[in-house]
Design an enzyme around this catalytic site. Sequence first.
Site, short mmCIF file in Angstrom:
data_model
loop_
_atom_site.label_atom_id
_atom_site.label_comp_id
_atom_site.label_asym_id
_atom_site.label_seq_id
_atom_site.Cartn_x
_atom_site.Cartn_y
_atom_site.Cartn_z
N ILE A 154 -5.12 -1.66 -5.05
CA ILE A 154 -4.95 -0.13 -4.32
C ILE A 154 -6.24 0.66 -5.10
CG2 ILE A 154 -3.68 1.57 -3.79
CD1 ILE A 154 -1.42 -0.19 -3.55
N THR B 140 -10.28 -0.11 -8.16
CA THR B 140 -8.68 -0.33 -7.98
C THR B 140 -7.99 -0.62 -8.98
OG1 THR B 140 -9.00 -2.84 -7.40
CG2 THR B 140 -9.39 -1.41 -5.52
N ASP B 141 -6.63 -0.74 -8.62
CA ASP B 141 -5.70 -0.94 -9.60
C ASP B 141 -5.56 -2.39 -9.61
OD1 ASP B 141 -3.97 -1.31 -7.83
OD2 ASP B 141 -2.79 0.56 -8.10
N ALA B 142 -4.59 -3.08 -10.48
CA ALA B 142 -4.18 -4.51 -10.26
C ALA B 142 -3.59 -5.12 -8.89
CB ALA B 142 -3.13 -4.89 -11.67
N GLY B 143 -3.37 -3.92 -8.13
CA GLY B 143 -2.74 -4.55 -6.96
C GLY B 143 -3.80 -4.47 -5.84
#
Length: 136
Positions: free
Chosen positions: A20, A15-18
């Site tokens: 997602i 995932t990315d930092a959020g």
Amino acid sequence: MTVHRLAIRVYFEDTDAGGILYHGSHMRFFERGRTEFLRDLGISQSATADRTDPDALLFVVRKFSIEYRKPGLLDDLLTVETEIASISGPRFTVSQRLLRENDLIASAEVEVVAIAGNGRPRRLPPAMATLIEGAR
């Protein structure tokens, strides 16, 4: 038409930092789906990939198109569905879907080409072509 299914969990590293699902992770998941699909057909990519062998057979991606529909999220249990769309000479096209239950996360069309150890396209061996064609 035969549809191969592979369950994949979304981990933090995907995932990315959020939280997602990162767009590059989709490609890795689709690659795993294609690899397991071929393995389940009895096609071992590692058994034919010795480039020093004159009969080496490697699979390379010629074209990869992804359509992102919905976000995958941290901890999701996703399913990669893989099926053969077409086969001709040294190439075959695979249709793939990434699903969360019945929600379509992303879809992909992938053109794969068989090459010899020298990097040139090579026809699929008849037995292998029959296995792939039989999965349609």
